[in-house]
Write a protein that holds these residues in place. Structure first.
Motif, PDB file in Angstrom:
ATOM      1  N   GLY A  75       0.620  -1.136   0.002  1.00 54.76           N
ATOM      2  CA  GLY A  75      -0.046  -0.059   0.042  1.00 54.76           C
ATOM      3  C   GLY A  75       0.772   1.316   0.089  1.00 54.76           C
ATOM      4  O   GLY A  75       0.073   2.329  -0.320  1.00 54.76           O
ATOM      5  N   ALA A  76       2.053   1.377   0.059  1.00 53.33           N
ATOM      6  CA  ALA A  76       3.000   2.387   0.287  1.00 53.33           C
ATOM      7  C   ALA A  76       2.763   3.250  -1.177  1.00 53.33           C
ATOM      8  O   ALA A  76       3.205   2.835  -2.223  1.00 53.33           O
ATOM      9  N   GLY A  77       2.508   4.375  -1.080  1.00 46.75           N
ATOM     10  CA  GLY A  77       2.399   5.278  -2.015  1.00 46.75           C
ATOM     11  C   GLY A  77       1.085   5.168  -2.965  1.00 46.75           C
ATOM     12  O   GLY A  77       1.179   5.777  -4.006  1.00 46.75           O
ATOM     13  N   GLY A  78       0.323   4.350  -2.729  1.00 41.26           N
ATOM     14  CA  GLY A  78      -0.566   3.820  -4.025  1.00 41.26           C
ATOM     15  C   GLY A  78      -0.039   3.202  -5.272  1.00 41.26           C
ATOM     16  O   GLY A  78      -0.549   3.181  -6.060  1.00 41.26           O
ATOM     17  N   VAL A  79       1.415   2.617  -4.874  1.00 41.89           N
ATOM     18  CA  VAL A  79       1.733   1.979  -6.158  1.00 41.89           C
ATOM     19  C   VAL A  79       1.332   0.747  -6.519  1.00 41.89           C
ATOM     20  O   VAL A  79       0.999   0.023  -5.820  1.00 41.89           O
ATOM     21  N   LEU A  80       0.807   0.636  -7.515  1.00 42.10           N
ATOM     22  CA  LEU A  80       0.290  -0.598  -8.458  1.00 42.10           C
ATOM     23  C   LEU A  80       1.147  -1.347  -9.366  1.00 42.10           C
ATOM     24  O   LEU A  80       1.457  -0.693 -10.110  1.00 42.10           O
ATOM     25  N   ASP A  81       1.294  -2.564  -9.232  1.00 43.97           N
ATOM     26  CA  ASP A  81       1.992  -3.272 -10.150  1.00 43.97           C
ATOM     27  C   ASP A  81       1.156  -3.628 -11.557  1.00 43.97           C
ATOM     28  O   ASP A  81       0.601  -4.678 -11.841  1.00 43.97           O
ATOM     29  N   ILE A  82       1.093  -2.599 -12.283  1.00 44.96           N
ATOM     30  CA  ILE A  82       0.283  -2.309 -13.495  1.00 44.96           C
ATOM     31  C   ILE A  82       1.372  -1.975 -14.576  1.00 44.96           C
ATOM     32  O   ILE A  82       1.731  -0.866 -14.516  1.00 44.96           O
ATOM     33  N   PHE A  83       1.677  -2.776 -15.306  1.00 44.53           N
ATOM     34  CA  PHE A  83       2.920  -2.765 -16.273  1.00 44.53           C
ATOM     35  C   PHE A  83       2.535  -2.547 -17.935  1.00 44.53           C
ATOM     36  O   PHE A  83       3.094  -1.501 -18.443  1.00 44.53           O
ATOM     37  N   THR A 189       7.285   7.346   2.144  1.00 46.66           N
ATOM     38  CA  THR A 189       7.980   8.399   2.944  1.00 46.66           C
ATOM     39  C   THR A 189       9.306   8.520   1.997  1.00 46.66           C
ATOM     40  O   THR A 189       9.901   7.830   1.070  1.00 46.66           O
ATOM     41  N   PRO A 190      10.088   9.648   2.198  1.00 45.29           N
ATOM     42  CA  PRO A 190      11.294  10.092   1.372  1.00 45.29           C
ATOM     43  C   PRO A 190      12.264   8.892   1.393  1.00 45.29           C
ATOM     44  O   PRO A 190      12.626   8.568   2.459  1.00 45.29           O
ATOM     45  N   HIS A 191      12.868   8.762   0.122  1.00 44.46           N
ATOM     46  CA  HIS A 191      13.885   7.682   0.221  1.00 44.46           C
ATOM     47  C   HIS A 191      14.719   8.059  -1.351  1.00 44.46           C
ATOM     48  O   HIS A 191      14.249   8.810  -2.025  1.00 44.46           O
ATOM     49  N   PHE A 192      15.615   7.165  -1.461  1.00 39.43           N
ATOM     50  CA  PHE A 192      16.373   6.925  -2.789  1.00 39.43           C
ATOM     51  C   PHE A 192      16.101   5.734  -3.365  1.00 39.43           C
ATOM     52  O   PHE A 192      15.912   4.686  -2.742  1.00 39.43           O
ATOM     53  N   ASP A 193      15.939   5.823  -4.635  1.00 38.29           N
ATOM     54  CA  ASP A 193      16.048   4.493  -5.490  1.00 38.29           C
ATOM     55  C   ASP A 193      17.351   4.136  -5.941  1.00 38.29           C
ATOM     56  O   ASP A 193      17.576   3.748  -6.941  1.00 38.29           O
ATOM     57  N   LEU A 194      18.321   4.222  -5.003  1.00 36.08           N
ATOM     58  CA  LEU A 194      19.659   3.715  -5.202  1.00 36.08           C
ATOM     59  C   LEU A 194      20.545   3.638  -3.872  1.00 36.08           C
ATOM     60  O   LEU A 194      19.640   3.885  -2.803  1.00 36.08           O
ATOM     61  N   GLY A 272      18.194  -3.500  -1.754  1.00 36.82           N
ATOM     62  CA  GLY A 272      18.688  -3.456  -3.178  1.00 36.82           C
ATOM     63  C   GLY A 272      18.849  -2.087  -3.734  1.00 36.82           C
ATOM     64  O   GLY A 272      19.973  -1.610  -3.275  1.00 36.82           O
ATOM     65  N   GLU A 273      18.048  -1.564  -4.221  1.00 36.55           N
ATOM     66  CA  GLU A 273      18.191  -0.148  -4.871  1.00 36.55           C
ATOM     67  C   GLU A 273      17.235   0.764  -4.091  1.00 36.55           C
ATOM     68  O   GLU A 273      16.968   2.039  -4.473  1.00 36.55           O
ATOM     69  N   TYR A 274      16.889   0.478  -2.964  1.00 34.41           N
ATOM     70  CA  TYR A 274      15.975   1.502  -2.295  1.00 34.41           C
ATOM     71  C   TYR A 274      16.574   1.815  -0.866  1.00 34.41           C
ATOM     72  O   TYR A 274      17.322   0.737  -0.116  1.00 34.41           O
ATOM     73  N   THR A 275      16.600   2.903  -0.429  1.00 33.06           N
ATOM     74  CA  THR A 275      17.276   3.354   0.681  1.00 33.06           C
ATOM     75  C   THR A 275      16.373   4.484   1.552  1.00 33.06           C
ATOM     76  O   THR A 275      16.193   5.490   0.983  1.00 33.06           O
ATOM     77  N   HIS A 276      15.930   3.973   2.697  1.00 35.86           N
ATOM     78  CA  HIS A 276      15.032   5.155   3.415  1.00 35.86           C
ATOM     79  C   HIS A 276      15.928   6.282   3.885  1.00 35.86           C
ATOM     80  O   HIS A 276      17.173   5.866   4.203  1.00 35.86           O
ATOM     81  N   VAL A 277      15.151   7.268   4.017  1.00 35.78           N
ATOM     82  CA  VAL A 277      16.068   8.593   4.418  1.00 35.78           C
ATOM     83  C   VAL A 277      15.681   8.701   6.161  1.00 35.78           C
ATOM     84  O   VAL A 277      14.387   8.747   6.351  1.00 35.78           O
ATOM     85  N   HIS A 278      16.832   8.969   6.684  1.00 37.70           N
ATOM     86  CA  HIS A 278      16.378   9.135   8.193  1.00 37.70           C
ATOM     87  C   HIS A 278      17.135  10.512   8.881  1.00 37.70           C
ATOM     88  O   HIS A 278      17.173  10.818   9.936  1.00 37.70           O
ATOM     89  N   PRO A 304      16.151  12.798  -2.565  1.00 42.60           N
ATOM     90  CA  PRO A 304      15.451  12.040  -2.000  1.00 42.60           C
ATOM     91  C   PRO A 304      14.087  12.723  -2.227  1.00 42.60           C
ATOM     92  O   PRO A 304      13.487  13.689  -2.494  1.00 42.60           O
ATOM     93  N   HIS A 305      13.148  11.569  -2.274  1.00 45.37           N
ATOM     94  CA  HIS A 305      11.610  11.708  -3.012  1.00 45.37           C
ATOM     95  C   HIS A 305      10.511  10.899  -2.055  1.00 45.37           C
ATOM     96  O   HIS A 305      10.904   9.886  -1.795  1.00 45.37           O
ATOM     97  N   GLY A 306       9.227  11.275  -2.392  1.00 48.44           N
ATOM     98  CA  GLY A 306       8.319  10.396  -1.961  1.00 48.44           C
ATOM     99  C   GLY A 306       6.933  10.754  -2.128  1.00 48.44           C
ATOM    100  O   GLY A 306       6.871  12.001  -3.069  1.00 48.44           O
ATOM    101  N   ASN A 307       5.878  10.540  -1.463  1.00 49.02           N
ATOM    102  CA  ASN A 307       4.438  11.257  -1.656  1.00 49.02           C
ATOM    103  C   ASN A 307       4.196  11.763  -0.238  1.00 49.02           C
ATOM    104  O   ASN A 307       4.354  11.184   0.840  1.00 49.02           O
ATOM    105  N   SER A 308       3.275  12.632  -0.157  1.00 48.17           N
ATOM    106  CA  SER A 308       2.775  12.957   0.973  1.00 48.17           C
ATOM    107  C   SER A 308       2.084  12.231   2.019  1.00 48.17           C
ATOM    108  O   SER A 308       1.368  11.331   1.613  1.00 48.17           O
TER     109      SER A 308
END
Length: 405
Positions: A75-83, A189-194, A272-278, A304-308
């Motif tokens: 449910g994080a970010g409302g991201v859906l696996d629709i490709f 929440t704010p993160h990097f995809d790296l 992996g390529e995800y890093t949470h910002v603290h 750093p990016h995410g959604n509200s």
């Protein structure tokens, strides 16, 4: 934040737009999609949700729980696996979108001479006019109150089913602690995809994606409506932040000047390529980026990016059926994630594997999409037929890897 129109005949970015991206690391360009294309995309997304997930935009209160079927992010970010729907692939292969990305590659990533230059990268020179599609997912973020209401109903239904089960079938008659209800969607929440510590190392990577991107299908002009947030300009500070042990604190400079030892900061591991910002100071700099429907947002992947935290839009299903923009009426924030990969060796290998997944019609198995796979075997059976290939332009066939550049 200033946004820009695409005005010249080639739809290329202006010097002012390039300057904005180099300074801020994020750029919003309006009107990639026309009003009719926005409505068509909204309608197509609603149909995809109905066909694939049995989610009715006009009755989200009773069908919205089915969105969890397509969420590998819990449910994080409302991201859906629709490709792979045709309407989505058409947006991902948009020629104007690719040409703008190419121009940003040329100006922001081809001229760095040393590792201290924010434009430097470890993958060498490349032709900025060539690249590949990164097949990504969609975002469909419900209003928070609706997501919470659906979560409460799910919990109530689960408890009712448990209580209806005979004690001997459950194996115990002990009273269990009542579970707390959980919204079916929440913020990303704010993160990097790296992974920050390996950014300047080309080894042990499966791809290189310097620019991330999405096309918005709905207006998202106000904070706290589920929209995009990032830390503007941080790509220029990223290298020093990593060298400091992921620190961004002016108070540390004073301590260093006085000869005090700075205790090491507990770092979140790279998954992996995800890093949470603290870093709290860094978190305070994250801000809302206003975006109109039909606009495209580019950002440097070192931001750093995410959604509200919340989507405080309202949901009134009585107005949806009569609306020409159904997604706007239901209060959801909808985007198509659709970035590109430069034509370097690591990305050519990546696209070959991505193409196999596309032909098989299965979720992509490489990248930073956080999808857990049961195995990594490459099965060449049951390949997709050719029904989609004629729908791709000559450029689209190159972007997906069906034809060579």
């Amino acid at each position: 934040m200033m946004t820009y129109q695409m005005s010249d005949v080639n739809h290329l970015l202006s010097p002012e737009q390039i300057s904005t991206y180099l300074r801020d690391g994020v750029l919003v360009v309006d009107n990639l999609l026309s009003p009719s294309e926005i409505i068509e995309a909204q309608t197509s997304l609603a149909q995809t949700l109905l066909n694939d997930l049995e989610v009715e935009i006009s009755n989200l209160e009773e069908t919205g729980h089915n969105l969890t079927k397509a969420s590998s992010t819990n449910g994080a970010g409302g991201v859906l696996d629709i490709f792979y729907p045709k309407w989505k692939m058409n947006i991902a292969a948009n020629e104007q979108l690719f040409r703008m990305t190419s121009q940003l590659w040329k100006e922001a990533y081809c001229n760095g001479q040393t590792k201290d230059d924010f434009r430097w990268h470890p993958f060498g020179t490349f032709d900025c006019n060539r690249g590949y599609m990164y097949i990504d997912r969609i975002g469909f973020r419900l209003p928070s109150k609706l997501a919470e209401s659906i979560g409460e109903r799910q919990l109530s239904n689960n408890e009712a089913a448990t209580n209806a089960t005979p004690i001997n079938a459950r194996g115990t008659n002990k009273q269990k602690k009542k579970k707390k209800s959980r919204a079916i969607q929440r913020s990303l929440t704010p993160h990097f995809d790296l992974c920050p510590e390996t950014y300047q190392d080309a080894t042990n990577k499966n791809k290189w994606r310097p620019i991330q991107c999405f096309v918005s299908l709905t207006d998202n002009l106000l904070p706290n409506t589920g929209g995009f947030e990032c830390c503007k300009g941080f790509h220029r500070e990223f290298h020093s932040w990593v060298q400091r042990g992921r620190r961004l604190s002016s108070s540390d400079d004073d301590k260093i000047a006085e000869g005090e030892d700075i205790p090491p900061m507990k770092q979140q591991p790279c998954i992996g390529e995800y890093t949470h910002v603290h870093d709290r100071e860094l978190m305070r700099r994250v801000q809302h980026i206003p975006v109109k429907a039909g606009s495209v947002v580019f950002w440097d992947n070192r931001l750093p990016h995410g959604n509200s935290y919340r989507n405080d839009n309202s949901y009134d299903q009585t107005t949806i059926s009569s609306s020409s923009a159904p997604l706007e009426a239901c209060g959801a924030r909808a985007v198509v994630y659709c970035s590109f990969l430069p034509d370097v060796a690591i990305n050519r290998s990546f696209v070959e594997r991505q193409l196999i997944d596309w032909k098989l019609g299965r979720a992509p198995r490489v990248g930073d999409r956080w999808i857990k796979q049961d195995d990594e075997e490459e099965d060449d059976g049951n390949l997709r037929d050719d029904e989609m290939e004629p729908n791709l332009s000559d450029l689209g066939r190159k972007l997906i890897g069906l034809e060579k550049w």
